[in-house]
Write a protein that holds these residues in place. Structure first.
Motif, PDB file in Angstrom:
ATOM      1  N   SER A  21       2.058 -32.416  71.290  1.00 11.92           N
ATOM      2  CA  SER A  21       1.231 -32.001  70.153  1.00 11.92           C
ATOM      3  C   SER A  21       1.038 -30.494  70.148  1.00 11.92           C
ATOM      4  O   SER A  21       1.143 -29.839  69.103  1.00 11.92           O
ATOM      5  N   LEU A  22       0.746 -29.914  71.323  1.00 13.68           N
ATOM      6  CA  LEU A  22       0.502 -28.472  71.409  1.00 13.68           C
ATOM      7  C   LEU A  22       1.768 -27.671  71.135  1.00 13.68           C
ATOM      8  O   LEU A  22       1.718 -26.623  70.483  1.00 13.68           O
ATOM      9  N   ILE A  23       2.904 -28.167  71.628  1.00 11.34           N
ATOM     10  CA  ILE A  23       4.142 -27.390  71.537  1.00 11.34           C
ATOM     11  C   ILE A  23       4.890 -27.644  70.238  1.00 11.34           C
ATOM     12  O   ILE A  23       5.508 -26.727  69.671  1.00 11.34           O
ATOM     13  N   VAL A  24       4.852 -28.886  69.735  1.00 10.78           N
ATOM     14  CA  VAL A  24       5.709 -29.245  68.592  1.00 10.78           C
ATOM     15  C   VAL A  24       4.896 -29.664  67.361  1.00 10.78           C
ATOM     16  O   VAL A  24       5.003 -29.067  66.293  1.00 10.78           O
ATOM     17  N   LEU A  25       4.076 -30.698  67.518  1.00 11.72           N
ATOM     18  CA  LEU A  25       3.475 -31.330  66.338  1.00 11.72           C
ATOM     19  C   LEU A  25       2.486 -30.416  65.611  1.00 11.72           C
ATOM     20  O   LEU A  25       2.537 -30.295  64.380  1.00 11.72           O
ATOM     21  N   ILE A  26       1.583 -29.784  66.342  1.00 11.30           N
ATOM     22  CA  ILE A  26       0.579 -28.942  65.692  1.00 11.30           C
ATOM     23  C   ILE A  26       1.216 -27.733  64.997  1.00 11.30           C
ATOM     24  O   ILE A  26       0.873 -27.428  63.841  1.00 11.30           O
ATOM     25  N   PRO A  27       2.150 -26.995  65.649  1.00 11.42           N
ATOM     26  CA  PRO A  27       2.805 -25.891  64.933  1.00 11.42           C
ATOM     27  C   PRO A  27       3.549 -26.343  63.676  1.00 11.42           C
ATOM     28  O   PRO A  27       3.481 -25.671  62.633  1.00 11.42           O
ATOM     29  N   LEU A  28       4.253 -27.483  63.764  1.00 15.27           N
ATOM     30  CA  LEU A  28       4.976 -27.966  62.589  1.00 15.27           C
ATOM     31  C   LEU A  28       4.008 -28.387  61.490  1.00 15.27           C
ATOM     32  O   LEU A  28       4.249 -28.131  60.303  1.00 15.27           O
ATOM     33  N   ALA A  29       2.911 -29.026  61.882  1.00 17.69           N
ATOM     34  CA  ALA A  29       1.914 -29.430  60.887  1.00 17.69           C
ATOM     35  C   ALA A  29       1.300 -28.215  60.207  1.00 17.69           C
ATOM     36  O   ALA A  29       1.026 -28.240  58.998  1.00 17.69           O
ATOM     37  N   SER A  30       1.096 -27.132  60.963  1.00 20.02           N
ATOM     38  CA  SER A  30       0.527 -25.923  60.364  1.00 20.02           C
ATOM     39  C   SER A  30       1.477 -25.306  59.340  1.00 20.02           C
ATOM     40  O   SER A  30       1.039 -24.762  58.323  1.00 20.02           O
ATOM     41  N   THR A  66       1.689 -25.668  51.375  1.00 24.38           N
ATOM     42  CA  THR A  66       0.948 -26.165  50.206  1.00 24.38           C
ATOM     43  C   THR A  66       0.229 -25.042  49.462  1.00 24.38           C
ATOM     44  O   THR A  66      -0.232 -25.249  48.337  1.00 24.38           O
ATOM     45  N   GLU A  67       0.116 -23.870  50.086  1.00 26.59           N
ATOM     46  CA  GLU A  67      -0.532 -22.740  49.418  1.00 26.59           C
ATOM     47  C   GLU A  67       0.372 -22.093  48.381  1.00 26.59           C
ATOM     48  O   GLU A  67      -0.092 -21.298  47.567  1.00 26.59           O
ATOM     49  N   ALA A  68       1.659 -22.394  48.441  1.00 28.42           N
ATOM     50  CA  ALA A  68       2.610 -21.828  47.475  1.00 28.42           C
ATOM     51  C   ALA A  68       2.940 -22.870  46.413  1.00 28.42           C
ATOM     52  O   ALA A  68       2.649 -24.063  46.564  1.00 28.42           O
ATOM     53  N   HIS A  69       3.558 -22.430  45.333  1.00 30.02           N
ATOM     54  CA  HIS A  69       4.093 -23.359  44.331  1.00 30.02           C
ATOM     55  C   HIS A  69       5.410 -23.903  44.895  1.00 30.02           C
ATOM     56  O   HIS A  69       6.487 -23.340  44.646  1.00 30.02           O
ATOM     57  N   PHE A  70       5.277 -24.977  45.682  1.00 28.66           N
ATOM     58  CA  PHE A  70       6.382 -25.449  46.513  1.00 28.66           C
ATOM     59  C   PHE A  70       7.674 -25.622  45.724  1.00 28.66           C
ATOM     60  O   PHE A  70       8.718 -25.064  46.076  1.00 28.66           O
ATOM     61  N   TRP A  71       7.610 -26.389  44.656  1.00 24.17           N
ATOM     62  CA  TRP A  71       8.831 -26.726  43.924  1.00 24.17           C
ATOM     63  C   TRP A  71       9.477 -25.501  43.289  1.00 24.17           C
ATOM     64  O   TRP A  71      10.689 -25.353  43.307  1.00 24.17           O
ATOM     65  N   SER A 123       7.944  -9.744  52.872  1.00 22.83           N
ATOM     66  CA  SER A 123       7.314  -9.444  51.584  1.00 22.83           C
ATOM     67  C   SER A 123       5.883  -9.963  51.516  1.00 22.83           C
ATOM     68  O   SER A 123       5.287  -9.981  50.438  1.00 22.83           O
ATOM     69  N   ASP A 124       5.358 -10.410  52.650  1.00 26.72           N
ATOM     70  CA  ASP A 124       3.995 -10.939  52.751  1.00 26.72           C
ATOM     71  C   ASP A 124       3.807 -12.212  51.923  1.00 26.72           C
ATOM     72  O   ASP A 124       2.704 -12.507  51.470  1.00 26.72           O
ATOM     73  N   ALA A 125       4.894 -12.951  51.740  1.00 26.17           N
ATOM     74  CA  ALA A 125       4.825 -14.242  51.048  1.00 26.17           C
ATOM     75  C   ALA A 125       5.021 -15.346  52.084  1.00 26.17           C
ATOM     76  O   ALA A 125       6.006 -16.088  52.059  1.00 26.17           O
ATOM     77  N   THR A 126       4.078 -15.448  53.014  1.00 29.75           N
ATOM     78  CA  THR A 126       4.218 -16.402  54.118  1.00 29.75           C
ATOM     79  C   THR A 126       4.185 -17.849  53.639  1.00 29.75           C
ATOM     80  O   THR A 126       4.837 -18.713  54.231  1.00 29.75           O
ATOM     81  N   ALA A 127       3.455 -18.129  52.578  1.00 33.32           N
ATOM     82  CA  ALA A 127       3.422 -19.502  52.056  1.00 33.32           C
ATOM     83  C   ALA A 127       4.788 -19.897  51.511  1.00 33.32           C
ATOM     84  O   ALA A 127       5.242 -21.034  51.698  1.00 33.32           O
ATOM     85  N   SER A 128       5.463 -18.968  50.843  1.00 38.97           N
ATOM     86  CA  SER A 128       6.809 -19.242  50.338  1.00 38.97           C
ATOM     87  C   SER A 128       7.776 -19.452  51.493  1.00 38.97           C
ATOM     88  O   SER A 128       8.647 -20.339  51.444  1.00 38.97           O
TER      89      SER A 128
END
Length: 267
Positions: free
Chosen positions: A32-41, A47-52, A236-241
């Motif tokens: 969880s610490l090494i794989v699952l939590i980073p991937l979940a983050s 979801t903060e970006a217009h994904f599609w 470009s500071d678009a980390t959500a993208s």
């Protein structure tokens, strides 16, 4: 002389169960610490970006098409070349065999950025061979072939070692040629390992960054792979993208790995 049998103390079932639960708990926490939590983050950040709109933009689609197309070519080439290399290492005897076998694992040990610098020096504008493929798709193909070399070789090699040569000898005694023996006896046994190694090579090529970032030129809609495109979004500071692009790569790699697991269960 009399022999005495020493009876080992029996571990109560409850104690064994407690040890098993403790091991499972530690493994789950570590994963969880090494794989699952980073991937979940990363997924949450996307979801903060217009994904599609991000993953279907012309630049993103071009990067996905280039990356997947070249990765498929890399997997196909590795399937053939890796099988041949594994065959030579297992079936042939020659001077320096151990050195060649060690060099197969070099892409695992060598930092990928060093591989990119080496390829740029050999096949860039200052190439000692007069071959300049820098900033082209051929450069990307060459870089990805380098970093994915070991996968098919190391997948096929143990299968070849365990393969009984008596079956080939029996086929030869019945009049089969070497090509017929390979096609009808050897290849069916090697095929699952070849597919598994090629799939791993594909998954690695899709997400490769270090070896291609220098030699590809990173020209949008021409030589820009997905990993470099995601890095450009971060710059470009678009980390959500960038997270949205990464989620697509994550899903693609996960599908490949699940396919490998299902193939392993059918072997």
């Amino acid at each position: 002389m009399t022999s005495e049998t020493v009876a080992l103390p029996r571990v109560p079932r409850a104690a064994r169960r407690a040890r098993g639960n403790l091991g499972l708990g530690i493994s789950t926490i570590w994963l969880s610490l090494i794989v699952l939590i980073p991937l979940a983050s990363v997924v949450v950040k996307s979801t903060e970006a217009h994904f599609w709109s991000v993953v279907t933009s012309p630049r993103a689609i071009s990067a996905f098409e280039l990356t997947i197309g070249i990765s498929l070519a890399v997997a196909a080439i590795n399937a053939a070349a890796g099988t041949l290399i594994a065959w030579v290492l297992v079936r042939d005897r020659f001077f320096g065999k151990g050195v060649v076998d060690a060099f197969v694992d070099l892409p695992f040990a060598l930092p990928t950025i060093v591989a990119g610098l080496t390829l740029l020096a050999l096949y860039g504008k200052s190439s000692p061979f007069g071959i300049d493929i820098s900033y082209t798709r051929w450069a990307i193909l060459l870089a990805l072939l380098f970093v994915t070399l070991p996968f098919v070789v190391r997948s096929v090699q143990p299968v070849l070692i365990e393969l009984d040569p008596e079956m080939e000898q029996a086929a030869a005694s019945l009049g089969a040629t070497e090509a017929q023996s390979f096609r009808r006896i050897v290849l069916p046994n090697l095929w699952p390992a070849i597919v598994s190694g090629a799939a791993l090579a594909f998954a690695r090529a899709v997400g490769e960054f270090g070896s291609v970032v220098l030699i590809s030129g990173n020209i949008p809609r021409k030589t820009e792979v997905v990993s470099v495109f995601a890095f450009a979004q971060i710059e470009s500071d678009a980390t959500a993208s960038a997270a949205a692009i990464s989620v697509v790569l994550l899903a693609l790699s996960l599908l490949v790995l699940l396919g490998i697991r299902s193939l392993g269960r059918t072997r």
